[in-house]
Structure formats: structure tokens, C-alpha cells
Design a protein around this motif. Structure first.
Motif, PDB file in Angstrom:
ATOM      1  N   ALA A  34      -4.916  -7.813  -1.657  1.00 31.34           N
ATOM      2  CA  ALA A  34      -3.838  -7.344  -0.781  1.00 31.34           C
ATOM      3  C   ALA A  34      -3.849  -5.821  -0.689  1.00 31.34           C
ATOM      4  O   ALA A  34      -3.655  -5.252   0.395  1.00 31.34           O
ATOM      5  CB  ALA A  34      -2.493  -7.838  -1.295  1.00 31.34           C
ATOM      6  N   LEU A  35      -4.091  -5.150  -1.797  1.00 34.21           N
ATOM      7  CA  LEU A  35      -4.172  -3.692  -1.792  1.00 34.21           C
ATOM      8  C   LEU A  35      -5.352  -3.211  -0.953  1.00 34.21           C
ATOM      9  O   LEU A  35      -5.221  -2.265  -0.172  1.00 34.21           O
ATOM     10  CB  LEU A  35      -4.288  -3.167  -3.225  1.00 34.21           C
ATOM     11  N   MET A  36      -6.484  -3.891  -1.073  1.00 36.22           N
ATOM     12  CA  MET A  36      -7.667  -3.522  -0.296  1.00 36.22           C
ATOM     13  C   MET A  36      -7.404  -3.685   1.199  1.00 36.22           C
ATOM     14  O   MET A  36      -7.739  -2.807   2.005  1.00 36.22           O
ATOM     15  CB  MET A  36      -8.874  -4.373  -0.713  1.00 36.22           C
ATOM     16  N   MET A  37      -6.768  -4.781   1.599  1.00 34.60           N
ATOM     17  CA  MET A  37      -6.468  -5.008   3.011  1.00 34.60           C
ATOM     18  C   MET A  37      -5.465  -3.973   3.526  1.00 34.60           C
ATOM     19  O   MET A  37      -5.562  -3.518   4.670  1.00 34.60           O
ATOM     20  CB  MET A  37      -5.933  -6.422   3.238  1.00 34.60           C
ATOM     21  N   THR A  38      -4.506  -3.597   2.690  1.00 32.28           N
ATOM     22  CA  THR A  38      -3.545  -2.567   3.077  1.00 32.28           C
ATOM     23  C   THR A  38      -4.244  -1.230   3.292  1.00 32.28           C
ATOM     24  O   THR A  38      -3.970  -0.529   4.272  1.00 32.28           O
ATOM     25  CB  THR A  38      -2.446  -2.427   2.007  1.00 32.28           C
ATOM     26  N   LEU A  39      -5.154  -0.877   2.400  1.00 31.54           N
ATOM     27  CA  LEU A  39      -5.884   0.385   2.546  1.00 31.54           C
ATOM     28  C   LEU A  39      -6.773   0.376   3.785  1.00 31.54           C
ATOM     29  O   LEU A  39      -6.856   1.382   4.501  1.00 31.54           O
ATOM     30  CB  LEU A  39      -6.712   0.656   1.291  1.00 31.54           C
ATOM     31  N   VAL A  40      -7.429  -0.726   4.051  1.00 32.09           N
ATOM     32  CA  VAL A  40      -8.260  -0.830   5.258  1.00 32.09           C
ATOM     33  C   VAL A  40      -7.388  -0.701   6.505  1.00 32.09           C
ATOM     34  O   VAL A  40      -7.739   0.004   7.457  1.00 32.09           O
ATOM     35  CB  VAL A  40      -9.059  -2.157   5.263  1.00 32.09           C
TER      36      VAL A  40
END
Length: 109
Positions: A84-90
Motif C-alpha cells: 500500500a505504501l509503494m502504491m501511494t508513493l507511485v
């Protein structure tokens, strides 16, 4: 998870509007091939529903493999949060690039 919920997952996945399908349909309308565009969107939705159903079946039949995994693995507990953090950063990166491209944010000003 049972067969009824798996079927519902496949149908709902096929019914959800997809931006790529919308672009496909609008492109076909622009070229004057409305029937062809509708057929392609139908095939696209059918493929999405089939893919979701296949993935659900795979997870149902692989359920025993997941039960055998050691519960002490820390990575497995934090994997949903990390993804979820990775998708938010992307998403933030893409939004920033879009704002820069439209000159709403000027990094050199």
C-alpha cells in the motif's frame, strides 16, 4: 470462499468500468466503428472476469499451501502495508509529474 462468491467476483470484475476499456471504446467511436468497439470492450470485460475467476480458483486450491507457511515470518505480516505504501508513493510521483507537465507546479521557479 465458495463458488457463488467466486462467480460474483468474476461478474463484478467484468462489470467495473476500466479506463483502458473506455479509451478503447472512445477510440472506436472516433474512428466510426462503434460495433467493433463494443465487441472489443465485451471481450475485454470477459477476459477480466475470466482472469479474476481463475485467480480466485488458484487461491482456493492453494489454500493449504498458505496454511503451511510459518506464521513467524515478519515480511508476510507487513507485506500488505508495504505494498500500500509503494502504491501511494507511485501515485504521488505520477500526480507530481502530471502537475509539473501542466505547469501547475514549477520546480525551477
Amino acid at each position: 470462499m465458495n463458488w457463488r462468491s467466486l462467480f460474483a467476483l468474476g461478474v463484478s470484475g467484468g462489470l467495473v468500468p476500466c479506463p483502458a476499456a473506455l479509451v478503447l471504446l472512445l477510440s472506436a467511436i472516433t474512428l466510426g466503428h462503434i460495433g467493433w468497439g463494443l465487441l472489443l470492450v465485451f471481450a475485454f470485460s470477459l477476459g477480466l472476469a475470466g482472469g479474476l475467476t481463475a485467480l480466485g480458483l488458484l487461491l482456493i486450491y492453494a489454500q493449504d499451501l498458505f496454511k503451511r507457511l510459518p506464521t513467524q515470518i515478519r515480511l508476510l505480516r507487513f507485506l500488505p502495508t508495504a505494498s500500500a505504501l509503494m502504491m501511494t508513493l507511485v501515485g504521488l510521483g505520477m500526480a507530481t509529474q502530471a502537475l509539473i507537465a501542466t505547469s501547475l507546479i514549477c520546480p525551477r521557479c
